[in-house]
Scaffold this motif. Structure first.
Motif, mmCIF file in Angstrom:
data_model
loop_
_atom_site.group_PDB
_atom_site.id
_atom_site.type_symbol
_atom_site.label_atom_id
_atom_site.label_comp_id
_atom_site.label_asym_id
_atom_site.label_seq_id
_atom_site.Cartn_x
_atom_site.Cartn_y
_atom_site.Cartn_z
ATOM 1 N N MET A 1 -35.106 18.478 17.733
ATOM 2 C CA MET A 1 -34.136 19.560 17.960
ATOM 3 C C MET A 1 -34.849 20.727 18.629
ATOM 4 N N THR A 2 -34.213 21.336 19.626
ATOM 5 C CA THR A 2 -34.830 22.437 20.367
ATOM 6 C C THR A 2 -33.785 23.508 20.638
ATOM 7 N N ASP A 3 -33.450 24.256 19.586
ATOM 8 C CA ASP A 3 -32.358 25.215 19.745
ATOM 9 C C ASP A 3 -32.800 26.663 19.567
ATOM 10 N N THR A 4 -34.103 26.938 19.496
ATOM 11 C CA THR A 4 -34.603 28.300 19.411
ATOM 12 C C THR A 4 -35.219 28.667 20.751
ATOM 13 N N TYR A 5 -34.813 29.819 21.294
ATOM 14 C CA TYR A 5 -35.227 30.174 22.648
ATOM 15 C C TYR A 5 -36.312 31.241 22.632
ATOM 16 N N PHE A 6 -37.269 31.089 23.603
ATOM 17 C CA PHE A 6 -38.243 32.140 23.831
ATOM 18 C C PHE A 6 -38.515 32.131 25.333
ATOM 19 N N GLY A 7 -38.382 33.297 25.939
ATOM 20 C CA GLY A 7 -38.499 33.388 27.398
ATOM 21 C C GLY A 7 -37.386 32.582 28.032
ATOM 22 N N ASN A 8 -37.712 31.738 29.012
ATOM 23 C CA ASN A 8 -36.728 30.880 29.639
ATOM 24 C C ASN A 8 -36.885 29.430 29.180
ATOM 25 N N ARG A 9 -37.566 29.226 28.043
ATOM 26 C CA ARG A 9 -37.767 27.874 27.535
ATOM 27 C C ARG A 9 -37.202 27.757 26.123
ATOM 28 N N THR A 10 -36.954 26.521 25.708
ATOM 29 C CA THR A 10 -36.392 26.246 24.386
ATOM 30 C C THR A 10 -37.489 25.802 23.447
ATOM 31 N N ARG A 11 -37.505 26.358 22.258
ATOM 32 C CA ARG A 11 -38.562 26.068 21.305
ATOM 33 C C ARG A 11 -38.159 24.941 20.377
ATOM 34 N N VAL A 12 -39.109 24.036 20.109
ATOM 35 C CA VAL A 12 -38.891 22.925 19.188
ATOM 36 C C VAL A 12 -38.785 23.450 17.764
ATOM 37 N N THR A 13 -37.774 22.996 17.033
ATOM 38 C CA THR A 13 -37.610 23.401 15.634
ATOM 39 C C THR A 13 -37.880 22.258 14.658
ATOM 40 N N GLU A 14 -38.049 21.039 15.186
ATOM 41 C CA GLU A 14 -38.414 19.912 14.342
ATOM 42 C C GLU A 14 -39.148 18.869 15.187
ATOM 43 N N PHE A 15 -39.914 18.025 14.506
ATOM 44 C CA PHE A 15 -40.656 16.963 15.180
ATOM 45 C C PHE A 15 -40.198 15.610 14.659
ATOM 46 N N ILE A 16 -40.363 14.594 15.485
ATOM 47 C CA ILE A 16 -40.071 13.214 15.106
ATOM 48 C C ILE A 16 -41.398 12.485 14.898
ATOM 49 N N LEU A 17 -41.573 11.908 13.718
ATOM 50 C CA LEU A 17 -42.786 11.163 13.390
ATOM 51 C C LEU A 17 -42.540 9.676 13.650
ATOM 52 N N ILE A 18 -43.215 9.133 14.645
ATOM 53 C CA ILE A 18 -43.004 7.730 14.989
ATOM 54 C C ILE A 18 -43.479 6.818 13.875
ATOM 55 N N GLY A 19 -44.633 7.111 13.317
ATOM 56 C CA GLY A 19 -45.173 6.276 12.245
ATOM 57 C C GLY A 19 -45.511 4.884 12.743
ATOM 58 N N PHE A 20 -45.080 3.874 11.964
ATOM 59 C CA PHE A 20 -45.311 2.476 12.331
ATOM 60 C C PHE A 20 -43.978 1.852 12.716
ATOM 61 N N LEU A 21 -43.867 1.394 13.959
ATOM 62 C CA LEU A 21 -42.624 0.823 14.465
ATOM 63 C C LEU A 21 -42.519 -0.642 14.034
ATOM 64 N N ASN A 22 -41.618 -0.896 13.093
ATOM 65 C CA ASN A 22 -41.423 -2.244 12.573
ATOM 66 C C ASN A 22 -39.939 -2.481 12.319
ATOM 67 N N PRO A 23 -39.511 -3.743 12.204
ATOM 68 C CA PRO A 23 -38.125 -4.026 11.789
ATOM 69 C C PRO A 23 -37.838 -3.405 10.428
ATOM 70 N N PHE A 24 -36.560 -3.163 10.134
ATOM 71 C CA PHE A 24 -36.189 -2.461 8.908
ATOM 72 C C PHE A 24 -36.657 -3.210 7.663
ATOM 73 N N GLU A 25 -36.624 -4.543 7.700
ATOM 74 C CA GLU A 25 -37.068 -5.321 6.541
ATOM 75 C C GLU A 25 -38.546 -5.057 6.246
ATOM 76 N N VAL A 26 -39.337 -4.945 7.315
ATOM 77 C CA VAL A 26 -40.757 -4.640 7.131
ATOM 78 C C VAL A 26 -40.932 -3.217 6.614
ATOM 79 N N GLN A 27 -40.102 -2.302 7.111
ATOM 80 C CA GLN A 27 -40.163 -0.917 6.649
ATOM 81 C C GLN A 27 -39.880 -0.825 5.146
ATOM 82 N N VAL A 28 -38.910 -1.608 4.672
ATOM 83 C CA VAL A 28 -38.603 -1.615 3.238
ATOM 84 C C VAL A 28 -39.790 -2.140 2.439
ATOM 85 N N THR A 29 -40.421 -3.194 2.954
ATOM 86 C CA THR A 29 -41.608 -3.745 2.291
ATOM 87 C C THR A 29 -42.737 -2.716 2.242
ATOM 88 N N LEU A 30 -42.921 -1.996 3.354
ATOM 89 C CA LEU A 30 -43.953 -0.954 3.392
ATOM 90 C C LEU A 30 -43.622 0.171 2.408
#
Length: 324
Positions: A1-30
């Motif tokens: 999400m980037t809804d906070t402004y500073f200057g002429n640019r938009t500031r990030v308000t949250e980050f996405i953590l990729i982590g380990f990309l696996n099928p959902f079944e593997v994610q549940v096991t992890l």
């Protein structure tokens, strides 16, 4: 999400953590795997804390340091693992901007404190093996307390300047972190600014702390080994080696992974290797430390046996009183 402004640019308000990309079944096991790891870590280290605080046989400097190490291990695990577990089951693997910086700050604060404390513990073993007659005079209670305080202060001040500089960086997108927590390198590379100075400062700070404490540990063990070799008794040699083996195992894992991950001028490559190595310091090492470091110790085993006997006895007495 980037809804906070500073200057002429938009500031990030949250980050996405990729982590380990696996099928959902593997994610549940992890999720289930790391839930068990989390429970074992918290319970195992809590047992060490309770034992060292309550049993008179464990009122010596080595167990005082182990107690503080267990506290740090719990805090490191709580800082990283719950968010990682949450993201295993979430579609939106997000963390707020300030939550990310806070996680990064506490992770490196606790990590730095831990490595300084490990160096202190190696010095404690050096004094115990090389100067046993002067041990009680050198490692007095007040000295041990100040050594622990110094470890925390070293962690606090070493991470303070980089954290303040990170707060002043502009983050205007993208906001995807290629990691399972807010590690410094992937976070810095999302900034919309030249980060070479801050990256260099991170490197300069991590180098003397990690390698300096490692050198203290190496020199301590060098003199310990020399003292053990000079010991005429085979029983004395075995006892000295067994006393230091657990600490040396933890030091090797901790320093080895951290030097691999952080003590490099450039950290843009091999992120998948970094993520796997980071799992050692954030999840598995804190879980194994009670077993490697303490529960193999005879005094700790005796204290644990007595504690369990008291708990079982008190439980049985309570049931008998209710029957009466």
């Amino acid at each position: 999400m980037t809804d906070t402004y500073f200057g002429n640019r938009t500031r990030v308000t949250e980050f996405i953590l990729i982590g380990f990309l696996n099928p959902f079944e593997v994610q549940v096991t992890l999720f289930m795997l790391f839930f068990i790891v989390f429970l074992v870590t918290v319970v195992g280290n809590s047992v060490i804390i309770v034992l060292t605080c309550s049993d008179h046989r464990l009122q010596s400097p080595v167990y005082f340091f182990l107690c503080n190490l267990s506290i740090i291990e719990i805090l490191i695990t709580v800082t990283v693992v719950p968010k990682m577990m949450e993201n295993f089951l979430s579609e939106r693997k997000t963390i707020s901007f300030y939550g990310c910086l806070a996680q990064s700050y506490f992770y490196f604060l606790l990590g730095t404190t831990e490595y300084v404390l490990l160096a202190v513990m190696s010095y404690d073993r050096y004094v115990a093996v090389c100067s046993p007659l002067h041990y009680s005079n050198i490692m007095r209670k007040k000295v041990c307390m100040w050594l622990v305080v110094a470890s925390w202060l070293c962690g606090f001040f070493s991470i303070l300047v980089p954290t303040v500089m990170k707060l002043q960086l502009p983050f205007c997108g993208p906001n995807t972190i290629n990691h399972f927590f807010c590690d410094s390198a992937p976070l810095l590379h999302l900034a919309c600014a030249d980060i070479r100075l801050l990256e260099f400062i991170d490197f300069i700070i991590s180098l003397p702390i990690l390698l300096g404490s490692l050198l203290l540990t190496v020199f301590s063990y060098f003199y310990i080994i020399c003292a053990i070799i000079r010991t005429p008794s085979a029983t004395g040699k075995q006892k000295a080696f067994s006393t230091c083996a657990s600490h040396f195992t933890v030091v090797t894992i901790g320093y080895g992974t951290s030097v691999f991950i952080y003590v490099r001028p450039s950290q843009t490559n091999s992120m998948n290797l970094n993520k796997v190595a980071s799992l050692l310091t954030t999840a598995f090492t804190p879980m194994l430390n009670p077993f490697i470091f303490s529960l193999r110790n005879q005094k700790v085993k005796e204290a644990l046996t007595d504690l369990v006997s008291k708990c079982v006895g008190a439980h049985g007495l309570g049931r008998n009183s209710r029957r009466v």
